[in-house]
Design a protein around this motif. Sequence first.
Motif, PDB file in Angstrom:
ATOM      1  N   PHE A  42       0.011  -2.140 -17.106  1.00 34.76           N
ATOM      2  CA  PHE A  42       0.462  -2.930 -15.962  1.00 34.76           C
ATOM      3  C   PHE A  42       1.731  -3.690 -16.336  1.00 34.76           C
ATOM      4  CE2 PHE A  42       0.170  -7.137 -13.812  1.00 34.76           C
ATOM      5  CZ  PHE A  42       0.128  -6.735 -12.482  1.00 34.76           C
ATOM      6  N   ASP A 262       1.252   2.408 -15.439  1.00 35.44           N
ATOM      7  CA  ASP A 262       0.487   2.775 -14.245  1.00 35.44           C
ATOM      8  C   ASP A 262       0.852   1.966 -13.010  1.00 35.44           C
ATOM      9  OD1 ASP A 262      -1.255   4.610 -15.722  1.00 35.44           O
ATOM     10  OD2 ASP A 262      -2.073   2.781 -16.642  1.00 35.44           O
ATOM     11  N   TRP A 263       1.285   0.726 -13.204  1.00 32.13           N
ATOM     12  CA  TRP A 263       1.459  -0.168 -12.056  1.00 32.13           C
ATOM     13  C   TRP A 263       2.546  -1.177 -12.376  1.00 32.13           C
ATOM     14  CZ3 TRP A 263      -3.237  -3.578 -10.051  1.00 32.13           C
ATOM     15  CH2 TRP A 263      -2.861  -4.268  -8.894  1.00 32.13           C
ATOM     16  N   THR A 513       4.807  -3.681  -4.194  1.00 28.15           N
ATOM     17  CA  THR A 513       4.341  -3.272  -5.508  1.00 28.15           C
ATOM     18  C   THR A 513       4.414  -1.754  -5.575  1.00 28.15           C
ATOM     19  OG1 THR A 513       2.576  -3.675  -7.124  1.00 28.15           O
ATOM     20  CG2 THR A 513       1.879  -2.987  -4.937  1.00 28.15           C
ATOM     21  N   TYR A 515       2.708   1.767  -7.762  1.00 31.30           N
ATOM     22  CA  TYR A 515       1.729   2.230  -8.738  1.00 31.30           C
ATOM     23  C   TYR A 515       1.584   3.750  -8.664  1.00 31.30           C
ATOM     24  CZ  TYR A 515      -1.202   1.782  -4.522  1.00 31.30           C
ATOM     25  OH  TYR A 515      -1.695   1.862  -3.240  1.00 31.30           O
ATOM     26  N   ILE A 522      -6.908  -1.123  -5.473  1.00 27.49           N
ATOM     27  CA  ILE A 522      -6.107  -2.352  -5.494  1.00 27.49           C
ATOM     28  C   ILE A 522      -6.482  -3.217  -4.296  1.00 27.49           C
ATOM     29  CG2 ILE A 522      -3.775  -3.276  -5.245  1.00 27.49           C
ATOM     30  CD1 ILE A 522      -2.765  -0.901  -6.862  1.00 27.49           C
TER      31      ILE A 522
END
Length: 536
Positions: A42, A262-263, A513, A515, A522
């Motif tokens: 992350f 990943d994000w 955001t 991802y 989420i």
Amino acid sequence: MFLKSSSRPLAGVLARATLSLVAAATFAIAAPAVAQQKVLKFVPEADLRSLDPIWTTAYITRNHGYMIYDVLLAVDEKFDVKPQMVDKWEISADKLTYTFTLRDGLKFHDGSPVRSADCIASIERWAKRDVFGQKLGDMTESWTAVDDKTFRLKLKQPFPYVLDALAKPSSNVPFIMPERLARTDAFTQVTEAIGSGPFKFVKEEWVPGSKVVYVKNTDYKPRSEPPSWGSGGKVVKVDRVEWIYIPDSATAAAALNAGEVDWWQQLPPDLIPLLSRNKDVKVENVDPLGSIGLLRFNHLQPPFNNVKLRQAVLAAVNQQDYALAIAGDPKSGKPCASYFTCGTPLANDAGSEALTGKRDIAKARQMVKDSGYKGEKVILMTATDQPIVHSQALVTSELLRSIGINAELAASDWGTLITRRSSKEPIEKGGWSIFHTWFVGPDMVNPALNSPLRGAGEKSWFGWPNDPKLEELRDAWFAAQTPAEQKKMAEELQKRAFETVPYVPTAQFIIPTAYRTNITGIIKSPVTFLWNVEKK
């Protein structure tokens, strides 16, 4: 219901093989288990510098807090207060006594049980720093432990906002710490991160400026309800979370595109098209209310201890400039000339002509001269690793110079800025004059939650405005008995704020955001939560 209407209160390298055959055999057995672990990588909004979410309101530390701590109460997506660590509560007929009972199975990461004494010490420490907690503290006669699982709050007078204060979803969050840590002075940072929450902080792997590591707390017992904002079951679906700090946006985008992370929590608007073209990446807005940008003055030190100079800056601000600078697109950013989140019940236009009127730079320059300003240097702090902060600072730097203010842009990273902003010294001793930040929408919906709207001097949020009239109007809002009375008090409070300018609201905006598409679960919320997130 929490704030629903103005009538209611409210986050490697494998060990080297040695020459020992025993060690080699051990490695051979352990390696498959490590390989099977689910690791969520992350990219957070900033570098984690402080571990204490009571000492600072910085969202990076708040998010760290949610990883390792739990809370007594929480709000769901409907702003309803729900039990979290608490199993049940009772309120006496005279509304002066609240009795809370903890649910079974709560224990800290060091193995010790969560006790009433831990909860009381944690709430008392939080109440010394938080804007809502301070008000609750003023109304509190005593906190007492009935036994290890039951504790009681006795009020001096009825205060209908008790549950809302304890369920506060954002900075400062009333997280529960062990009593030995919660007894730390509220103005001194706690350096040991021990909670009872769904993740454990791995201090040995924390590399400031690079990486933070959390592992699943296998002893945590989630609630049975589905997750909704900070409430419900905090079910951890990965074994390990690595926060990878990448200050350069292009590098972060490349890492996400390549699947190395990943994000990415917050991406700048100019990189949205790049990431949107990748079928393996999803770009999404998960914050339903958006955020509010602001320009904060230092009211203790010259020259912005002079209200006339603050008014001159206000007169030159064009919110549209900030909205576009932050969001890059009128669809994602807009002016909001209210001290309360636009689109929520208390948002209003009282006094807003000071911000919405035609920008007259010549007039603002004259206001600067009339204020008595003599060209003293102004330190405008910015954080180059925070696009939301830096984009605002660049606009303000140009604005200040255009109206005759001698502004120096002091660039650093966000971790350094949030440390420096606590300094009350003059600029020649490391102090500051202005900085920019932002608050998520729920943090600004009313006077109970709006931290920078206090006028309590040394008790105020960083910048420390001292405005007894502002405090008087805030108290009147708390005392109001009807929604109409609360609305009127909010309007009066806003009028006063536009006169004395504790800060300048710059824009309301959303920051998406991004991802990888193999990430699911989420939670759509103003706060980034990492429970319920699954990596397939």
